[in-house]
Write a protein that holds these residues in place. Sequence first.
Motif, PDB file in Angstrom:
ATOM      1  N   ARG A 208      -6.279  -3.954  -3.818  1.00  0.00           N
ATOM      2  CA  ARG A 208      -7.246  -4.050  -2.723  1.00  0.00           C
ATOM      3  C   ARG A 208      -8.410  -4.989  -3.027  1.00  0.00           C
ATOM      4  NH1 ARG A 208      -7.702  -0.436   0.936  1.00  0.00           N
ATOM      5  NH2 ARG A 208      -8.192  -2.332   2.079  1.00  0.00           N
TER       6      ARG A 208
ATOM      7  N   SER B  45     -10.829  -4.064   2.170  1.00  0.00           N
ATOM      8  CA  SER B  45     -10.444  -4.870   1.015  1.00  0.00           C
ATOM      9  C   SER B  45     -11.665  -5.597   0.470  1.00  0.00           C
ATOM     10  CB  SER B  45      -9.377  -5.896   1.419  1.00  0.00           C
ATOM     11  OG  SER B  45      -8.186  -5.260   1.818  1.00  0.00           O
TER      12      SER B  45
ATOM     13  N   HIS C 125       0.832  -1.200   0.000  1.00  0.00           N
ATOM     14  CA  HIS C 125       0.000   0.000   0.000  1.00  0.00           C
ATOM     15  C   HIS C 125       0.875   1.261   0.000  1.00  0.00           C
ATOM     16  CE1 HIS C 125      -2.267  -3.318   1.697  1.00  0.00           C
ATOM     17  NE2 HIS C 125      -3.398  -2.667   1.586  1.00  0.00           N
TER      18      HIS C 125
END
Length: 331
Positions: free
Chosen positions: A300, A268, A205
């Motif tokens: 994600r 997610s 991320h």
Amino acid sequence: MLTRIEIKALFNVFNYDIDLTNADGSKVKFITAPNGFGKTTVLDFIDASMRLSYDKMFEVPFGQFNLRYDEFSAGVAYLYSVTREDEKSNDVDTDLVQTLSKNLTVRLSRIIEDKESLVEEFSVIQSADGRIVTTGDTKNIKMFFDSRTCYYLNDHRLLSIKLTTNDDSLIIEDQARAIERLNPYPKEIKDILTSPELSKVYEPHIICFRNIITRCEFANKHLEIDKRFGFRFVAEDKLHTILYLDQLSSGEKQMLIQVFELLFRAESGTLVMIDEPEMSLHMMWQMNYLKNLSEIAQLRGFQCIVATHSPQIFNSLWSKSVDLFTLSSQE
């Protein structure tokens, strides 16, 4: 996966059958339309349905709203529908039509091998004085949507300066909301980076966040990420001035909020809906938008529905879009 949206008699005018699937299997779909055709209303109705909060559906006239979910691996589909019928009374003295109540019938059905069976049905009624009453059990439909979360980014109008208003207080309020939204972000990144467990989980991320913001090339400033401060922007001047987030432009704030929220706030695998992301974004950022969003969606596990006026947002790849004006012309 949400595969189809159908709306009948939206604004008492439009009928839409919106296919959300793509031939290449990607899960990012764009909805385009001129103003007044209801692209934002489509997202609002999805959000209202998934929250079982039907105020918006009483505000906007429509006949029926359907959502189809397909679980391809299990061979099961679900059809969620809301049908609206208004009870009206004619005033014989004035020839006016008075709405006595607005009635929503909410249904969820399961489809296996083309055989449809009812899971649950309930009614939501708004009386003339505005009171709302729900009758029937809502437990199964609530459980259905609890397992299919939604993240709706629709507050861009609160985050950018209202150039059309003469009310300076509105401009100040909009910017204050943006800064209130932005201020916690650096500490959240710092908390991630200072935790060995979290830093490992969120490493992809962080990399994606850095790549997208760097690709955007914020004017005369660059991004720094470090566990001492999380992240910050530094001016490319002789003093390497550290900038406060309120010193970013409205477009830079808009981009930072969208990227951060999707990478670090949304669950997610959720359904992500974004309304008019092109607001305050210059042409180069719009042309990179599909690439940026696709990277985030793949990382994600998102399904994304984006309402937009701008074909630059999806690089004019019309196969990834549905145009409501075109659908309305096909009736």
